[in-house]
Design an enzyme around this catalytic site. Structure first.
Site, PDB file in Angstrom:
ATOM      1  N   CYS A  77       0.735  -1.219   0.082  1.00  0.00           N
ATOM      2  CA  CYS A  77       0.035  -0.126   0.142  1.00  0.00           C
ATOM      3  C   CYS A  77       0.835   1.142   0.065  1.00  0.00           C
ATOM      4  O   CYS A  77       1.609   1.575  -1.006  1.00  0.00           O
ATOM      5  CB  CYS A  77      -0.880   0.110   0.987  1.00  0.00           C
ATOM      6  SG  CYS A  77      -2.407   1.081   0.871  1.00  0.00           S
ATOM      7  N   HIS A 101      -3.651  -5.703   0.807  1.00  0.00           N
ATOM      8  CA  HIS A 101      -2.962  -5.865   2.066  1.00  0.00           C
ATOM      9  C   HIS A 101      -3.033  -7.436   2.648  1.00  0.00           C
ATOM     10  O   HIS A 101      -3.949  -7.876   3.266  1.00  0.00           O
ATOM     11  CB  HIS A 101      -3.656  -5.170   3.226  1.00  0.00           C
ATOM     12  CG  HIS A 101      -3.572  -3.663   3.106  1.00  0.00           C
ATOM     13  ND1 HIS A 101      -2.627  -2.909   4.106  1.00  0.00           N
ATOM     14  CD2 HIS A 101      -4.216  -2.801   2.782  1.00  0.00           C
ATOM     15  CE1 HIS A 101      -2.520  -1.790   3.702  1.00  0.00           C
ATOM     16  NE2 HIS A 101      -3.448  -1.652   2.972  1.00  0.00           N
ATOM     17  N   GLU A 136      -1.425  -8.803   5.036  1.00  0.00           N
ATOM     18  CA  GLU A 136      -1.257  -8.703   6.405  1.00  0.00           C
ATOM     19  C   GLU A 136      -2.306  -8.844   7.059  1.00  0.00           C
ATOM     20  O   GLU A 136      -2.703  -9.216   8.164  1.00  0.00           O
ATOM     21  CB  GLU A 136      -0.269  -7.837   6.883  1.00  0.00           C
ATOM     22  CG  GLU A 136      -0.965  -6.281   7.251  1.00  0.00           C
ATOM     23  CD  GLU A 136      -0.668  -5.552   5.895  1.00  0.00           C
ATOM     24  OE1 GLU A 136      -0.713  -6.141   4.771  1.00  0.00           O
ATOM     25  OE2 GLU A 136      -1.157  -4.427   6.101  1.00  0.00           O
TER      26      GLU A 136
END
Lengths: 97, 225
Positions: free
Chosen positions: B85, B202, B204
């Site tokens: 990002c 994302h 994560e």
């Protein structure tokens, strides 16, 4: 007396700073959605003659430099190193004073 | 496997990525942007967020920070670098990845789970995925509209440097399944040496079934081997 004059001259030359403006705009081929929205809104407000709008950024920079050629080189370096993303943006340097 | 997460003022996914890395058994260190030395790392992560409030351009100020010089040195010596990002935006501002990320085509901040397709599973970041596997991963950005010049775009395709593309849940890659206007639906790219990955989604956020799904896990397990 000579010393005073010299100091006066030095302080005057220090005051002789140069000021520039930089205009950064998106390159012609890069989509400018913000400019497009502003354009559409102005058309909605009745500005029928409006052909196109490109939105950009404006910087004003004062330099402690009295030599114009050196100053422009420094400003150009600032543009290339940080102020402008050369992949998508063009820039124009103008001397203000 | 040792990892470092670089933290800037305004980073806000730094602790999420740290949790994900530790869950995957990485020995992680957080590194503040004013540091001038990096701990010995096999992987450096530049996390998501709004470094320096997105002043000037997203990632522009962070891209000139002190620690970035060390990241560039590490990248040039082959260390694995992952930018997620805002991390992707920072990597393009440093020049480690070519191209740039423009404002989303619809001018809106987009925060939603989207589908992405694994285009290249022959990289250190994606080898645990299957080719053409469809993942559901969260995106949350205002400037995710990837743009690059035509020559680089050809290079990205010819050298198989596009890792992820936006698609729909059936895997169709088209304008409708493109959330932000990104050129050719690109969601994540590698550099030529294939040791740097920049991606807008994302991973994560997708490492736990309870809060989302586990579609991001294989990215981290790919790196472990």
């Amino acid at each position: 007396m000579k010393l005073i004059l010299e100091k006066l001259f030095q302080s005057n030359s220090k005051k002789n700073k140069l000021k520039f403006s930089i205009i950064v705009t998106l390159k012609k081929d890069v989509l400018d959605p913000q400019g497009k929205v502003v354009q559409n809104t102005l058309v909605n407000l009745g500005m029928d003659d409006l052909k196109s709008i490109r939105q950009g950024k404006h910087f004003e920079i004062d330099l402690n430099e009295s030599d114009e050629d050196i100053a422009i080189k420094k400003i150009d370096e600032m543009c290339k190193k940080l102020l402008v993303n050369l992949i998508i943006e063009d820039y124009k340097i103008n001397k203000i004073k | 496997m040792k990892s470092s997460v670089i933290v800037f003022p305004g980073s806000n996914c730094d602790r999420d990525i740290a949790v994900a890395l530790e869950k995957m058994q990485f020995k992680n260190t957080m590194v503040w942007h004013k540091e001038t030395k990096l701990p010995k790392s096999d992987l450096i992560v530049i996390p998501g967020g709004f470094s320096y409030g997105d002043y000037l351009r997203s990632g522009a100020i962070a891209g000139k920070s002190l620690i970035i010089n060390e990241v560039i040195k590490a990248a040039n010596s082959g260390c694995l670098i992952l930018g997620i990002c805002n991390g992707f935006q920072i990597l393009t501002e440093t020049g480690l990845l070519k191209g740039t990320l423009l404002r989303n085509k619809n001018l809106k901040f987009i925060n939603k789970d989207v589908h992405i397709k694994v285009i290249n599973n022959n990289s250190k970041f994606s080898k645990k995925y299957n080719e053409n596997q469809i993942l559901k991963i969260n995106i949350a950005h205002n400037e995710g509209n990837y743009f690059t010049d035509p020559e680089h775009l050809i290079k990205l395709q010819d050298e198989n440097l596009i890792v992820f593309k936006y698609c729909d849940e059936d895997g169709n890659i088209n304008e409708k399944s493109n959330p932000n206007g990104s050129i050719n639906n690109i969601a994540g790219i590698l550099n030529s040496k294939k040791n740097i990955l920049g991606m807008m989604p994302h991973p994560e956020r997708m490492v736990d079934e309870i809060i989302s799904n586990k579609d991001g896990v294989n990215l981290f397990s790919s790196l472990l081997n």
